[in-house]
Design a protein around this motif. Structure first.
Motif, mmCIF file in Angstrom:
data_model
loop_
_atom_site.group_PDB
_atom_site.id
_atom_site.type_symbol
_atom_site.label_atom_id
_atom_site.label_comp_id
_atom_site.label_asym_id
_atom_site.label_seq_id
_atom_site.Cartn_x
_atom_site.Cartn_y
_atom_site.Cartn_z
ATOM 1 N N MET A 1 0.822 -1.213 0.000
ATOM 2 C CA MET A 1 0.000 0.000 0.000
ATOM 3 C C MET A 1 0.856 1.263 0.000
ATOM 4 S SD MET A 1 -3.289 -0.524 -0.103
ATOM 5 C CE MET A 1 -3.657 1.153 0.316
ATOM 6 N N PHE A 2 1.944 1.235 0.789
ATOM 7 C CA PHE A 2 2.757 2.444 0.950
ATOM 8 C C PHE A 2 4.236 2.107 0.845
ATOM 9 C CE2 PHE A 2 -1.119 2.917 3.523
ATOM 10 C CZ PHE A 2 -1.683 4.010 2.877
ATOM 11 N N ALA A 3 4.994 3.099 0.386
ATOM 12 C CA ALA A 3 6.428 2.911 0.251
ATOM 13 C C ALA A 3 7.075 2.853 1.634
ATOM 14 C CB ALA A 3 7.031 4.057 -0.562
ATOM 15 N N GLU A 4 8.229 2.235 1.708
ATOM 16 C CA GLU A 4 8.941 2.136 2.980
ATOM 17 C C GLU A 4 9.239 3.540 3.522
ATOM 18 O OE1 GLU A 4 12.967 0.081 4.878
ATOM 19 O OE2 GLU A 4 12.394 -0.311 2.793
ATOM 20 N N GLY A 5 8.906 3.765 4.749
ATOM 21 C CA GLY A 5 9.138 5.070 5.373
ATOM 22 C C GLY A 5 8.021 6.063 5.171
ATOM 23 N N GLU A 6 7.052 5.735 4.310
ATOM 24 C CA GLU A 6 5.933 6.649 4.069
ATOM 25 C C GLU A 6 4.964 6.622 5.242
ATOM 26 O OE1 GLU A 6 2.349 7.451 0.774
ATOM 27 O OE2 GLU A 6 3.767 5.785 0.513
ATOM 28 N N ASN A 7 4.452 7.786 5.627
ATOM 29 C CA ASN A 7 3.469 7.882 6.698
ATOM 30 C C ASN A 7 2.080 7.616 6.123
ATOM 31 O OD1 ASN A 7 1.810 8.502 8.815
ATOM 32 N ND2 ASN A 7 2.369 10.673 8.930
ATOM 33 N N PRO A 8 1.420 6.511 6.515
ATOM 34 C CA PRO A 8 0.114 6.180 5.920
ATOM 35 C C PRO A 8 -0.953 7.237 6.179
ATOM 36 C CG PRO A 8 1.029 4.289 7.063
ATOM 37 C CD PRO A 8 1.883 5.473 7.436
ATOM 38 N N THR A 9 -0.828 7.963 7.287
ATOM 39 C CA THR A 9 -1.882 8.926 7.624
ATOM 40 C C THR A 9 -1.707 10.271 6.926
ATOM 41 O OG1 THR A 9 -0.696 9.721 9.591
ATOM 42 C CG2 THR A 9 -2.193 7.855 9.885
ATOM 43 N N GLU A 10 -0.613 10.430 6.213
ATOM 44 C CA GLU A 10 -0.424 11.678 5.467
ATOM 45 C C GLU A 10 -1.508 11.790 4.399
ATOM 46 O OE1 GLU A 10 2.997 13.907 2.759
ATOM 47 O OE2 GLU A 10 3.508 12.173 4.000
ATOM 48 N N SER A 11 -2.142 12.915 4.330
ATOM 49 C CA SER A 11 -3.241 13.179 3.391
ATOM 50 C C SER A 11 -4.517 12.420 3.743
ATOM 51 C CB SER A 11 -2.838 12.838 1.942
ATOM 52 O OG SER A 11 -1.703 13.576 1.554
ATOM 53 N N ALA A 12 -4.544 11.796 4.921
ATOM 54 C CA ALA A 12 -5.742 11.075 5.348
ATOM 55 C C ALA A 12 -6.644 11.993 6.164
ATOM 56 C CB ALA A 12 -5.360 9.854 6.177
ATOM 57 N N TYR A 13 -7.927 11.695 6.181
ATOM 58 C CA TYR A 13 -8.886 12.445 6.992
ATOM 59 C C TYR A 13 -8.943 11.812 8.389
ATOM 60 C CZ TYR A 13 -10.273 14.525 2.564
ATOM 61 O OH TYR A 13 -10.275 15.202 1.360
ATOM 62 N N ASP A 14 -8.889 12.665 9.388
ATOM 63 C CA ASP A 14 -8.807 12.224 10.773
ATOM 64 C C ASP A 14 -10.189 12.294 11.440
ATOM 65 O OD1 ASP A 14 -8.224 11.694 13.416
ATOM 66 O OD2 ASP A 14 -6.714 13.283 13.633
#
Length: 532
Positions: A511-524
C-alpha cells in the motif's frame, strides 16, 4: 471440580462471609451509585433465586441465553445461575450496533434475551433486525418472572465438564465474529491455572482484591480473573470502565491489592500529574498485556509494583506470563512454555524456525492430549476449528520469537487484526462494511500506530467517483452507524489504487512505500469515535 456449579458451591461453603463482587461508588453511574460489596453467600442466594426462576420457566441444559448487562455485577450472577442449569451464557457487547446484536442472536440461536433499561433499545432493535421471535426480559431489582420457554430442555443428562458454559464472540480474520464455545471444565481450569502461577502473582483468601476495569463480555474479566478469584476465596472489583481520573481513587476506596490492565492504561496513568490517591494504594501486582517496554520500568519505579505481562486468548485456557524474577521488563517478553502448555514457533509451512527467528506461535497441551484445556470449537464453523488445529497444534496467528532460554517475545498482532484500546478488531469486517457503500471500488483496512490506543483503524479507499472530505465523512458515518463505535475508521485515506494480486487478493504490504506515513493526506475522524 469439573463444573462451575460444583466449584461455586464449595467456595460458598468455605468462604461464605468473604467478599466476592465489589463495585466502587460512582454517583454518576446508572446502577449501584453507592457501590456494592456482595459476599460469597450473598451471591449464592442471588444465584439460587435466579436459577429457580429460570428452571420454573422451562429453561435448562443445552439452551443459550443472550445477556446484555454491561459491567454490572449482575452479569456474573447470571453467569453462575445459567451454569448451574447447564445453560450457555452469551454475553453481548454493549458497544455493538443493532446489526451486530442481530448477528449474535441469529448465530447463537439464543432462546431468551436479557438486558437493562438503558440498553433495552439496543437489544430490542437487534431482535427486530434478527427476524427472530424470542422473549426479551428487562432486568429489575427483583428476580423477574420469565416467559415460558418456547422449546423444551435440549438435554436431559446431568451438567458435566464438557457442557458448554459460555459462547464468547471474538473477532476473526475472515470478517464476522466467531463464537468460541467454552466448556465448564475449560473455565474452571482457566481460573485454577491463573491462580496457581505463583511467582509475583499471589491470591490469598479474604485478602486479595483485584481491581479490573475490563469488560465482562471478554474472557479476561469474566472467566480468567473471575474463576481465579473464586478458586482462591478472593474478591473482584468491577468499575464500569477504565477511567484514568478515577483509577487511583477507586483502588484506594475499594482497598484493592492487585489490578488488571491493558496497554492503554499505562500511558494514561503516566501522563497524569500525581494526585492524593496514587501514593496511598496497596497494589502488590498488576497483570495485563501491551505495555510499551519504554514505559514498563518507569511505571514500576513511579508507582511501586510490578506490571506482569501475559499472553492469552479465548481459545486456550492457559496463559503465558513473565511473572518470575528476574523479569525481562525492557522487552516484550510474555513467558516460557511449561508442562501443560507446549509452544513452538513455525513458518508458513509449519516448520519450526531457529531460535531468535520470528514465526507464528502454535501451542497445545501435550502430544498425548493436544486439545486438553482448549475451547470446544467455533460455533457453526467446524472447518475453521480444524484449520486452526492443523497438525495437532493450535495456530494463534501471533508472531513471536523464542530465545535459547525458551523465553517467548511478542512481535506482532494477528494478521488482519487491529488492536485498539484492548479491542481486537477484524479488518475484514470493516472492509465488508465499506465495500457495501456505492462510492467504494476497493478498500483495504490496516492498523496504524496510535500513541494513546496502541493501534487505530485506517481505511484506504479506492473510490468510484468522489474523493473529498464530504465523501470521506459519508464513509465514516456509513461504518459508525453499522458497527460498534470503536470499529469505525479513525483515519480514512483515498488512494489512486488499492494494489491486488492476479487473483484479486489485496496486497496490504504494498500500500505504501517504505518510510511513508500512511496517515499523510488522510482524513482524521478519531475525535468522532465516541460511545452512544
Amino acid at each position: 471440580m469439573e463444573t462451575i456449579s460444583a466449584l461455586f458451591a464449595a467456595r460458598v461453603a468455605e468462604f461464605e462471609t468473604f467478599p466476592l463482587l465489589v463495585v466502587p461508588a460512582d454517583a454518576s453511574r446508572s446502577y449501584h451509585p453507592e457501590g456494592v460489596c456482595w459476599s460469597y453467600g450473598e451471591v449464592g442466594q442471588k444465584v439460587d433465586a435466579l436459577a429457580r426462576a429460570l428452571a420454573n420457566a422451562g429453561y435448562g441444559h443445552g439452551h443459550r441465553i443472550a445477556v446484555l448487562l454491561g459491567n454490572r455485577p449482575e452479569m456474573m450472577v447470571w453467569k453462575l445461575a445459567l451454569a448451574r442449569l447447564g445453560i450457555s451464557w452469551v454475553p453481548v457487547n454493549p458497544d455493538y450496533r443493532p446489526a451486530e446484536v442481530a448477528y449474535l442472536l441469529q448465530d447463537s440461536s439464543a432462546v431468551l434475551a436479557v438486558t437493562t433499561g438503558d440498553l433495552l433499545d439496543l437489544m430490542q432493535e437487534g431482535l427486530t433486525q434478527s427476524g427472530r421471535e424470542i422473549p426479551l426480559v428487562e432486568l429489575s431489582e427483583n428476580t423477574p418472572e420469565f416467559p415460558q420457554s418456547a422449546t423444551s430442555v435440549p438435554r436431559q443428562n446431568a451438567v458435566s465438564g464438557e457442557t458448554e458454559a459460555s459462547l464468547i464472540y471474538t473477532s476473526g480474520t475472515t470478517g464476522r465474529p466467531k463464537g468460541c464455545m467454552l466448556s465448564h471444565d475449560y473455565e474452571v481450569q482457566m481460573g485454577t491455572w491463573y491462580a496457581g502461577r505463583g511467582g509475583l502473582i499471589r491470591f490469598e483468601a479474604g485478602e486479595t482484591r483485584v481491581y479490573c476495569p475490563l469488560p465482562l463480555f471478554h474472557v479476561n474479566a469474566a472467566i480468567l480473573l473471575f474463576f481465579a478469584v473464586m478458586e482462591t476465596g478472593s474478591a473482584q472489583i468491577m468499575p464500569e470502565r477504565f477511567s484514568a481520573s478515577s483509577w487511583w481513587r477507586e483502588i484506594v476506596e475499594t482497598e484493592a491489592t492487585a489490578a488488571h490492565y491493558l496497554g492503554i492504561v499505562i500511558p494514561a496513568l503516566m501522563n497524569r500529574a500525581p494526585d492524593e490517591f496514587e501514593s496511598k494504594h496497596k497494589i502488590e501486582f498488576a497483570v495485563g498485556a501491551g505495555v510499551e517496554p519504554t514505559l514498563h520500568r518507569p511505571f514500576e519505579e513511579r508507582f511501586g509494583f510490578p506490571l506482569i505481562e501475559v499472553w492469552g486468548m479465548s481459545e486456550m485456557c492457559r496463559l503465558l506470563g513473565d511473572y518470575e524474577n528476574p523479569r525481562s521488563i525492557d522487552t516484550r517478553a510474555i513467558g516460557r512454555p511449561q508442562a501443560g502448555l507446549e509452544v513452538r514457533v513455525v513458518d508458513d509451512q509449519d516448520n519450526e524456525v531457529p531460535r531468535g527467528t520470528a514465526g507464528e506461535m502454535v501451542l497445545r497441551h501435550s502430544a498425548a492430549t493436544p486439545r486438553k484445556g482448549a475451547f470446544s470449537g467455533y460455533l457453526n464453523l467446524p472447518e475453521e476449528t480444524e484449520k486452526a488445529w492443523r497438525g495437532g497444534w493450535f495456530h494463534t496467528g501471533d508472531t513471536v520469537t523464542m530465545d535459547e532460554n525458551d523465553m517467548i517475545y511478542f512481535v506482532d498482532r494477528k494478521k488482519n487484526i487491529i488492536r485498539r484500546s484492548g479491542e481486537n478488531i477484524a479488518a475484514a469486517e470493516i472492509e465488508a462494511c465499506l465495500q457495501d457503500h456505492p462510492n467504494v471500488e476497493r478498500v483495504a483496512v490496516i492498523a496504524v500506530s496510535d500513541d494513546m490506543r496502541d493501534e487505530e483503524v485506517m481505511a484506504c479507499v479506492q473510490s468510484i467517483s468522489r474523493d473529498d472530505e464530504v465523501a470521506a465523512k459519508e464513509l465514516f458515518d456509513h461504518c459508525f452507524e453499522r458497527l460498534a463505535y470503536f470499529k469505525a475508521p479513525g483515519w480514512l485515506r483515498f488512494v489512486p489504487e488499492v494494489p491486488v494480486t492476479g487473483t484479486q487478493k489485496v496486497q496490504k504490504h504494498a500500500m505504501f512505500a517504505e518510510g511513508e506515513n500512511p496517515t499523510e493526506s488522510a482524513y482524521d475522524f478519531r475525535s468522532l469515535k465516541k460511545r452512544g
